[in-house]
Design an enzyme around this catalytic site. Sequence first.
Site, PDB file in Angstrom:
ATOM      1  N   THR A 231      46.769 -21.856-133.018  1.00 51.80           N
ATOM      2  CA  THR A 231      47.461 -22.903-133.773  1.00 51.80           C
ATOM      3  C   THR A 231      48.292 -23.794-132.844  1.00 51.80           C
ATOM      4  O   THR A 231      49.195 -24.488-133.283  1.00 51.80           O
ATOM      5  CB  THR A 231      48.361 -22.280-134.860  1.00 51.80           C
ATOM      6  OG1 THR A 231      49.149 -21.252-134.258  1.00 51.80           O
ATOM      7  CG2 THR A 231      47.527 -21.673-135.968  1.00 51.80           C
TER       8      THR A 231
ATOM      9  N   TYR B  92      37.661 -17.626-125.610  1.00 50.76           N
ATOM     10  CA  TYR B  92      38.113 -18.866-126.254  1.00 50.76           C
ATOM     11  C   TYR B  92      38.011 -20.020-125.282  1.00 50.76           C
ATOM     12  O   TYR B  92      38.782 -20.128-124.332  1.00 50.76           O
ATOM     13  CB  TYR B  92      39.548 -18.696-126.762  1.00 50.76           C
ATOM     14  CG  TYR B  92      40.095 -19.896-127.504  1.00 50.76           C
ATOM     15  CD1 TYR B  92      39.250 -20.806-128.127  1.00 50.76           C
ATOM     16  CD2 TYR B  92      41.457 -20.125-127.578  1.00 50.76           C
ATOM     17  CE1 TYR B  92      39.742 -21.910-128.812  1.00 50.76           C
ATOM     18  CE2 TYR B  92      41.973 -21.216-128.266  1.00 50.76           C
ATOM     19  CZ  TYR B  92      41.107 -22.106-128.871  1.00 50.76           C
ATOM     20  OH  TYR B  92      41.607 -23.197-129.540  1.00 50.76           O
TER      21      TYR B  92
ATOM     22  N   LYS C  25      34.472 -18.499-128.948  1.00 50.72           N
ATOM     23  CA  LYS C  25      35.007 -19.525-129.847  1.00 50.72           C
ATOM     24  C   LYS C  25      34.886 -20.892-129.187  1.00 50.72           C
ATOM     25  O   LYS C  25      35.303 -21.070-128.037  1.00 50.72           O
ATOM     26  CB  LYS C  25      36.467 -19.225-130.184  1.00 50.72           C
ATOM     27  CG  LYS C  25      37.117 -20.280-131.080  1.00 50.72           C
ATOM     28  CD  LYS C  25      38.518 -19.860-131.449  1.00 50.72           C
ATOM     29  CE  LYS C  25      39.227 -20.976-132.205  1.00 50.72           C
ATOM     30  NZ  LYS C  25      40.590 -20.611-132.572  1.00 50.72           N
TER      31      LYS C  25
END
Length: 274
Positions: free
Chosen positions: A46, A136, A164
């Site tokens: 986030t 990621y 990801k």
Amino acid sequence: MLTEKVHIAVPTAFFEDESINVQGTISHIKGLYKQGVKSVLVSGTTGEQHSLNLQEKIEIINGLELEEELISNMEIIFGVASIRQKEAEELAEKICHSKISGIMLGYPPYVIPTQQEALVYTERIIHLSNKPTILYNNPKRTGFDLSEKSIIQLSKNNLVVGIKDAGNKEKVERIKKGMHNVLYFYAGGEMDLEEKVLHGYDRLSSIAGNVLPTEISQWFKKMLMKQIVSKQESEKIENIMEQVYQGNAIVNLKKHINHKGIPMGGCRSPIGNI
């Protein structure tokens, strides 16, 4: 193994002075758990991960470890990344001795390691955490793009279960042809999600799920199964997307969560300083 197709990337709660609020973060996770959410990503995607220092991340893990129901019944994934490898290693060692289910391994921002340096960094942290790992790749935020060759090399490691934001259609296709073990492809957030599913993405690291987790999860699973999404469902999803992604997503999420009475607080400036 990480079995959930969808996890919610949860924001980190802060007090007014921008110090970390561990209980506020956990309160939000508890709220999601009560709504049926089975997996969350903490200290992850986030946009707040690199604002947290090592001690703050350890405080969050310690807080989660005290929540027996959550830690035993949820798939809790923890974000591991640092501009310094030694700090990422220390965090990985902490996670190894915890009940955290897996890690999402990010790459250092700004310093732009070589592909070989990134491989050493990755293998070292995976070894120390000894947990299922989602790689990621986020070039937009870090300046570093994990190459398809590196991803294929890392897929030899049995603890690497997914990636990801691997890249565009062509890159995903080449990775799938070359990889040694089956990897899950996680979409980061809901933007362009239908297109990503067509490209081969089969899991979701959800942002909008912080607002309406059940609806987002059902929408994504229908997409995977090529089921028809009704007009009513589509309109609801469009409304959620507008609430979350119009402007700064993390600022919007925190406003929504605070409005529900959960003490999420604001962001660390300059984010949310307007």
